[in-house]
Design a protein around this motif. Sequence first.
Motif, PDB file in Angstrom:
ATOM      1  N   HIS A 320       0.706  -1.353  -0.011  1.00  0.00           N
ATOM      2  CA  HIS A 320      -0.053   0.035  -0.061  1.00  0.00           C
ATOM      3  C   HIS A 320       1.002   1.252  -0.009  1.00  0.00           C
ATOM      4  O   HIS A 320       0.362   2.372  -0.066  1.00  0.00           O
ATOM      5  CB  HIS A 320      -0.953   0.017   1.079  1.00  0.00           C
ATOM      6  CG  HIS A 320      -1.719  -1.123   1.327  1.00  0.00           C
ATOM      7  ND1 HIS A 320      -2.857  -1.305   0.485  1.00  0.00           N
ATOM      8  CD2 HIS A 320      -1.933  -2.507   1.809  1.00  0.00           C
ATOM      9  CE1 HIS A 320      -3.723  -2.395   0.813  1.00  0.00           C
ATOM     10  NE2 HIS A 320      -2.905  -3.228   1.602  1.00  0.00           N
ATOM     11  N   PRO A 322       2.295   4.522  -1.026  1.00  0.00           N
ATOM     12  CA  PRO A 322       2.510   5.269  -2.308  1.00  0.00           C
ATOM     13  C   PRO A 322       3.834   5.466  -2.832  1.00  0.00           C
ATOM     14  O   PRO A 322       4.878   5.153  -2.343  1.00  0.00           O
ATOM     15  CB  PRO A 322       1.572   6.440  -1.652  1.00  0.00           C
ATOM     16  CG  PRO A 322       2.446   6.683  -0.294  1.00  0.00           C
ATOM     17  CD  PRO A 322       2.374   5.221   0.217  1.00  0.00           C
ATOM     18  N   ASN A 441       3.533   2.536   5.250  1.00  0.00           N
ATOM     19  CA  ASN A 441       2.516   1.639   4.362  1.00  0.00           C
ATOM     20  C   ASN A 441       1.414   1.231   5.108  1.00  0.00           C
ATOM     21  O   ASN A 441       0.314   1.429   4.532  1.00  0.00           O
ATOM     22  CB  ASN A 441       3.249   0.186   4.190  1.00  0.00           C
ATOM     23  CG  ASN A 441       2.483  -0.690   3.333  1.00  0.00           C
ATOM     24  OD1 ASN A 441       2.358  -0.618   2.196  1.00  0.00           O
ATOM     25  ND2 ASN A 441       1.761  -1.819   4.033  1.00  0.00           N
ATOM     26  N   GLN A 442       1.414   1.268   6.348  1.00  0.00           N
ATOM     27  CA  GLN A 442       0.307   1.278   7.211  1.00  0.00           C
ATOM     28  C   GLN A 442      -0.737   2.187   7.295  1.00  0.00           C
ATOM     29  O   GLN A 442      -1.846   2.238   7.376  1.00  0.00           O
ATOM     30  CB  GLN A 442       0.559   0.670   8.626  1.00  0.00           C
ATOM     31  CG  GLN A 442      -0.759   0.283   9.870  1.00  0.00           C
ATOM     32  CD  GLN A 442      -0.107  -0.327  10.994  1.00  0.00           C
ATOM     33  OE1 GLN A 442       0.974  -1.017  10.910  1.00  0.00           O
ATOM     34  NE2 GLN A 442      -0.938  -0.054  11.995  1.00  0.00           N
ATOM     35  N   ALA A 444      -0.790   4.648   4.919  1.00  0.00           N
ATOM     36  CA  ALA A 444      -1.508   4.759   3.570  1.00  0.00           C
ATOM     37  C   ALA A 444      -2.499   3.629   3.430  1.00  0.00           C
ATOM     38  O   ALA A 444      -3.620   4.107   2.770  1.00  0.00           O
ATOM     39  CB  ALA A 444      -0.503   4.451   2.328  1.00  0.00           C
ATOM     40  N   ALA A 445      -2.376   2.507   3.877  1.00  0.00           N
ATOM     41  CA  ALA A 445      -3.448   1.552   3.864  1.00  0.00           C
ATOM     42  C   ALA A 445      -4.680   1.756   4.679  1.00  0.00           C
ATOM     43  O   ALA A 445      -5.729   1.487   4.375  1.00  0.00           O
ATOM     44  CB  ALA A 445      -2.967   0.076   4.379  1.00  0.00           C
ATOM     45  N   SER A 446      -4.366   2.408   5.855  1.00  0.00           N
ATOM     46  CA  SER A 446      -5.588   2.974   6.602  1.00  0.00           C
ATOM     47  C   SER A 446      -6.347   4.260   6.090  1.00  0.00           C
ATOM     48  O   SER A 446      -7.807   4.352   6.167  1.00  0.00           O
ATOM     49  CB  SER A 446      -5.208   2.891   8.083  1.00  0.00           C
ATOM     50  OG  SER A 446      -4.600   1.525   8.370  1.00  0.00           O
ATOM     51  N   ASP A 449      -6.904   5.887   1.092  1.00  0.00           N
ATOM     52  CA  ASP A 449      -8.145   5.496   0.174  1.00  0.00           C
ATOM     53  C   ASP A 449      -9.296   6.631   0.142  1.00  0.00           C
ATOM     54  O   ASP A 449      -9.854   7.040   1.055  1.00  0.00           O
ATOM     55  CB  ASP A 449      -9.051   4.169   0.809  1.00  0.00           C
ATOM     56  CG  ASP A 449     -10.006   3.578  -0.275  1.00  0.00           C
ATOM     57  OD1 ASP A 449      -9.995   4.180  -1.239  1.00  0.00           O
ATOM     58  OD2 ASP A 449     -10.175   2.488  -0.235  1.00  0.00           O
TER      59      ASP A 449
END
Length: 507
Positions: A320, A322, A441-442, A444-446, A449
């Motif tokens: 995830h 970016p 990464n965490q 961006a994943a959370s 979106d």
Amino acid sequence: MMSHCSGDTVRSATYPDPLIGDALVSFVPAYNAAEANASVNSPAIVPKTEFSGVQIEDNSSVKTAVTAAGAHSTRGTSIHDITQALHSLSHDSVSQHGDFPNVHWRAISMQELRLHPRFTALPLPAQVRVQSPTDFRLFRQGSEEWSQLHIGRLTTSIAASALGFYEQSAAKMLRIPKSLRSHHKSIEAAKRLREPPCAPTDVAEGNGTTAVCEEDAGGNDIWTHVETTSRNVNNTGNATKNGFVLRSSLPTRRRTKRPFSSVGSVRLAWGREQEATSILAAVNYFAEHGNAMVEEAGMQPWEAVTRPIGLRCGREAFAHLPLLGASPDALLRWPDGHVEPVEVKNHSPFATVPKRGPRPPDPRRARKGKRAAPKVGNFSISDPGPFEGVAVWHLPQLYLHMLCTNAPSAIFMSCSATKGANIVRIHRNDDLLQTMLHYLNQFAASYADSTSPAWPPEDFFWQDEGYRDMLNRFITASRTTVEVVAHVANDDVQRNLPEPMFLDDLP
């Protein structure tokens, strides 16, 4: 130690040793005649007078300095005498209080720096043709194309925010000043990442800045190489041996009174306007110590790094994550070809005058036969000097610099107005960098979106034990991976023409 890899092959790190050998050139800040008493509204370029093989500005400040040196003209007067007189003249005339801080005080402009013989400038944005992300590096900072490249990209400006450094619990642990703490910064980072990133074709034809810049229209002969044998005694823009003189400043915008609402806004403006002066200090220092060249830096995209050094996991381990990018203030290129990113922090000499208690008298407001009026303005001069280390909240920025330039270390400069500069080298900790990428990464994943209504809550990582461990490791890194390189004395910081620190006397 916690691992955040997903079974990727371990990559070995091969770090070239920095070349810090004997200097191949002796390079010291150059002599530049001053204009201390001339109006700050007057053009920067004035007729010149030659003496001892050096061209100086023929204006009122030089004549005043010559008189102070006991001569009637610049001809026959030594460089030492004139520089001593200019040094005294510029320092005696500094007002300590005022309402209008001069954030451009003696600043070398980026236009002037780009013409320096030992600085490698980037081309005009309109001259860049993008064929791959590698070419993103060619766009100058501040150009429209450079700004477009930030859209949807996780860059150094939001790295600490995305890591939750400015959330109350983390900031307290890291001892971040209360003035910097804000949950809003994490919200803004999430907003940036929810935007669709700029495609290479969007900047492929130099869509934005096409006008000819001032430095390209101003000629390329403002720096003159001078060989002298006497060592300089002040920082009015002087040269000792094999140095470069700023022979004449480029025509720049006139100084105007600019009101500031807070000392924080003054500090931001000072840091921006003094950046090229600090980079020039790096140019001078590293030319003398290792014969390294300083280069202008644009956006450094991580996708352009084909063989990342040091990381245990590849990009595929961070599904995830970016697009990443970094825009260091400059790049330091050593003779063996390896590069270190350079980050400079300029510390404003201006402070807020206390609202309570007695204020010192302001001699500028004195009238004949009367005592000086007590009001002295909202700001005063209080130079804290350069910092001796690196604040822990700057480390995510520096680590992203190293990641995106594929460098094992970075140069950090803490620069003051009147007390010189400190240069340190930060050595990269790859395990810490790996953990940092895991939490980016965490984040961006959370929260990146655009279809999700979720925004980062306050202290969004704080309950994670691994996160708190990462913060402790950043604290340790700020103390153990920092190597002191040098202190640059204030007299060795090359600046522009002397001028007042406050502009209150301007109409």
